[in-house]
Design a protein around this motif. Structure first.
Motif, PDB file in Angstrom:
ATOM      1  N   ALA A  41       0.755  -0.998  -0.039  1.00 46.54           N
ATOM      2  CA  ALA A  41       0.087  -0.084  -0.049  1.00 46.54           C
ATOM      3  C   ALA A  41       1.034   1.319   0.013  1.00 46.54           C
ATOM      4  N   ALA A  42       1.916   1.222   0.848  1.00 45.67           N
ATOM      5  CA  ALA A  42       3.030   2.305   0.794  1.00 45.67           C
ATOM      6  C   ALA A  42       3.381   2.640  -0.681  1.00 45.67           C
ATOM      7  N   ARG A  43       3.857   1.606  -1.161  1.00 46.07           N
ATOM      8  CA  ARG A  43       4.388   1.805  -2.657  1.00 46.07           C
ATOM      9  C   ARG A  43       3.198   2.540  -3.525  1.00 46.07           C
ATOM     10  N   ARG A  44       2.159   2.074  -3.545  1.00 54.01           N
ATOM     11  CA  ARG A  44       1.103   2.610  -4.286  1.00 54.01           C
ATOM     12  C   ARG A  44       0.939   4.102  -4.085  1.00 54.01           C
ATOM     13  N   LEU A  45       1.238   4.391  -2.714  1.00 51.29           N
ATOM     14  CA  LEU A  45       0.854   5.866  -2.463  1.00 51.29           C
ATOM     15  C   LEU A  45       2.207   6.810  -2.615  1.00 51.29           C
TER      16      LEU A  45
END
Length: 93
Positions: A41-45
């Motif tokens: 999720a952090a990578r997506r954001l």
């Protein structure tokens, strides 16, 4: 109407966050779409895992519902889907 009530009750407190509800709602969407895997999720954001974890904690403190707790997750995930369908918070419910 039931979905609007759920969105208001579950996510309404996010409006009180500095910067508004949108960044935290985006965090919920990314977290749930990543299967509740914080690193993904952090990578997506384009955030660090630490920043994502901070946002999840902020959501928990504002709403009283913990997105990392499986018992609370269903309510937040359903409300987040409803918010997307109802175009909340851009449109008042």
């Amino acid at each position: 109407e039931a979905m609007a009530d759920l969105v208001r009750s579950a996510l309404g407190p996010l409006r009180e966050a500095r910067g508004g509800a949108e960044p935290l709602l985006d965090t919920l969407h990314a977290y749930f779409e990543a299967g509740c895997v914080s690193a993904q999720a952090a990578r997506r954001l384009n955030l660090s895992v630490r920043a994502l974890t901070y946002r999840l904690d902020r959501i928990h403190r504002l709403t009283g519902t913990d997105p990392t707790n499986p018992q609370h997750r269903f309510t937040l995930q359903t409300a987040a889907i409803g918010a997307r369908l109802l175009d909340w918070p851009a449109k008042e419910l």
